[in-house]
Design an enzyme around this catalytic site. Structure first.
Site, mmCIF file in Angstrom:
data_model
loop_
_atom_site.group_PDB
_atom_site.id
_atom_site.type_symbol
_atom_site.label_atom_id
_atom_site.label_comp_id
_atom_site.label_asym_id
_atom_site.label_seq_id
_atom_site.Cartn_x
_atom_site.Cartn_y
_atom_site.Cartn_z
ATOM 1 N N ASP A 263 0.867 -1.190 0.000
ATOM 2 C CA ASP A 263 0.000 0.000 0.000
ATOM 3 C C ASP A 263 0.897 1.231 0.000
ATOM 4 O O ASP A 263 1.702 1.426 0.918
ATOM 5 C CB ASP A 263 -0.890 -0.041 1.262
ATOM 6 C CG ASP A 263 -1.828 1.150 1.336
ATOM 7 O OD1 ASP A 263 -1.916 1.920 0.350
ATOM 8 O OD2 ASP A 263 -2.472 1.321 2.391
ATOM 9 N N ASP B 219 -3.550 2.302 -5.605
ATOM 10 C CA ASP B 219 -2.228 2.275 -4.964
ATOM 11 C C ASP B 219 -2.019 1.048 -4.075
ATOM 12 O O ASP B 219 -1.199 1.075 -3.167
ATOM 13 C CB ASP B 219 -1.973 3.572 -4.178
ATOM 14 C CG ASP B 219 -2.675 3.594 -2.835
ATOM 15 O OD1 ASP B 219 -3.734 2.952 -2.717
ATOM 16 O OD2 ASP B 219 -2.155 4.234 -1.909
ATOM 17 N N GLU B 220 -2.772 -0.008 -4.341
ATOM 18 C CA GLU B 220 -2.623 -1.227 -3.533
ATOM 19 C C GLU B 220 -2.546 -2.454 -4.435
ATOM 20 O O GLU B 220 -3.254 -2.533 -5.435
ATOM 21 C CB GLU B 220 -3.841 -1.417 -2.624
ATOM 22 C CG GLU B 220 -3.938 -0.453 -1.488
ATOM 23 C CD GLU B 220 -5.293 -0.557 -0.827
ATOM 24 O OE1 GLU B 220 -5.493 -1.503 -0.042
ATOM 25 O OE2 GLU B 220 -6.151 0.281 -1.117
#
Ligand code: DCP
Ligand code: CA
Length: 423
Positions: A9, A104-105
């Site tokens: 993350d 974003d993960e």
């Protein structure tokens, strides 16, 4: 065999990208938002701004009240998507088992590969080092036996941390974990559980599953499993996802028409359907294609590539209308279609750049239509004129001559079959 799963993350993703690309913003409290003059919300707050209590989802007025010297930075979705895509590409050089979870993960199943990099911890350090060297960005990595636990673990040492949860420690770890820390247990569920005297995952794991089933239906069992840190879901590798290059719908009109007003009414309904389908599958696209077929069966298409990625029916409609207005129609139209291509997946959070009320509205409309059927809620313009037509399954590509033209009154979802390309 026990699995080893990573959850990666990025830290304060949009804000950190801005601080890296504008060095003068480093070390300062900043928030990334839409047009700072407009009514937008905070999409991301730098860790310096978070110290003042500023966080994502707040409006700019609240953010300024908490931190008067906060710097407002208009977001640049293209930059974040390109950064994310490059990071995902790098991760897939380490193992093919990479699942893109959000902008974003990502999850990685490194069960069979971690030993090649010196074990899970060294592999996680390698990833962090690569991201820092390439972009100057930090991320947090959770290492655990499944996706649920890896996601929880990545928050433990955030920002810029690594946390490894081993199978033998899961029970103790879950015992005291607050319900709110578990992804998938929302505020509403938490409130109901609290009323039952359940505060931690330990409490939930010890609660009779029968009672949970009575209250939550089949989700009762799932909640009980989650509280014990059980999650059998596999990492779904990006490369194994169905290949999609475009999504669209077309309609053979009940009667041939040259009326722009009629064509635009159909276009609005088609665009709403396309938007809904994109959102359902987590896609956004920036090329809008309009397909028209004359009464003599001559078929042609015109496209426009926009500056932003869309998944909203009304925005698709506006782009398609601009294309239609530029067409010099010489014969009545028999078929009309609209599709969206140049797709990216799982960048839904970028929608917060629009008026947050707008995306909440779209979400609410989707929920109603998912539950009660397509076009239960629909733009007012679609309520007038002809009755709507049934949707039939995907089968049509924008640039192909059509096999499906024999039948009138059919809406045809368009779905390209090639892999969507990364920007
Ligand atoms: N995002 C957004 N609107 C929100 C939440 C997030 O637009 N309400 C965007 C901006 C974030 C990015 O998605 O940078 C990733 O979301 P995260 O929830 O992972 O938040 P951050 O990466 O900013 O912070 P953290 O360090 O807590 O992960
Ligand atoms: Ca993040």
């Amino acid at each position: 065999m026990a699995r080893t799963i990573f959850h990666i993350d990025m830290d304060a993703f949009f804000a950190s990208v801005e601080q890296q690309t504008h060095p003068e913003l480093r070390g300062k409290p900043i928030v990334v938002c839409g047009d700072p003059k407009g009514r937008t919300a905070v999409a991301a707050a730098s860790y310096e701004a978070r110290k003042y209590g500023v966080k994502a989802g707040m409006n700019l007025y609240e953010a300024r009240k908490l931190c008067p010297h906060v710097i407002l930075v208009p977001g640049d979705p293209e930059k974040y998507v390109c950064t994310a895509v490059e990071i995902i590409r790098y991760l897939t050089t380490l193992t093919p088992y990479v699942e893109v979870y959000s902008v974003d993960e990502a999850f990685m199943d490194v069960t069979g590969t971690a030993h090649l990099y010196g074990g899970p911890l060294d592999m996680a350090r390698l990833i962090k080092k690569w991201i820092r060297n390439r972009f100057g960005l930090t991320c947090s990595i959770g290492i655990a036996p499944n996706k649920l636990l890896a996601k929880i673990a990545s928050d433990v040492n955030k920002p810029d941390g690594i946390f490894r949860l081993e199978e033998k420690d899961v029970k103790d770890f879950m015992e005291t974990l607050e319900l709110g820390e578990v992804p998938g247990i929302g505020k509403r569920t938490e409130t109901i559980l609290n009323r039952l005297g359940i505060r931690t995952c330990g409490d939930l794991a010890n609660f009779p599953v029968k009672t949970l089933k009575l209250i939550f239906g089949i989700n009762g069992e799932k909640l009980h499993r989650m509280a014990q840190g059980i999650d059998p879901d596999p990492v779904l590798p990006y490369a194994h996802e169905p290949e999609v290059k475009s999504m669209g719908h077309s309609l053979t009109l009940p009667e041939d028409t040259a009326s722009l007003k009629t064509l635009k009414r159909h276009l609005l309904q088609l665009s709403e359907q396309v938007g809904r389908r994109l959102r359902k599958h987590g896609f956004r696209g920036k090329t809008v294609t309009l397909v028209l077929r004359y009464s003599n069966f001559h078929t042609f298409s015109r496209r426009k590539t926009l500056n932003t990625y869309l998944d909203d029916g009304r925005e698709i409609y506006r782009a398609a209308c601009r294309i239609l207005d530029e067409c010099d129609l010489v014969l009545p139209i028999r078929l009309i279609g609209v599709s969206v291509s140049t797709l990216v997946k799982n960048v839904e959070q970028l929608s917060l750049y629009r008026d947050p009320r707008g995306s909440l509205f779209t979400k609410a409309v989707d929920e109603v239509n998912n539950k009660y059927g397509e076009f239960t809620l629909t733009p007012g313009t679609l309520l007038y004129g002809r009755s709507r037509h049934r949707v039939i399954p995907p089968s049509w590509r924008p640039n192909e001559e059509r096999r499906h033209d024999q039948t009138r009154n059919q809406r045809v979802p368009l779905q390209g079959l090639e892999r969507h390309s990364l920007p």
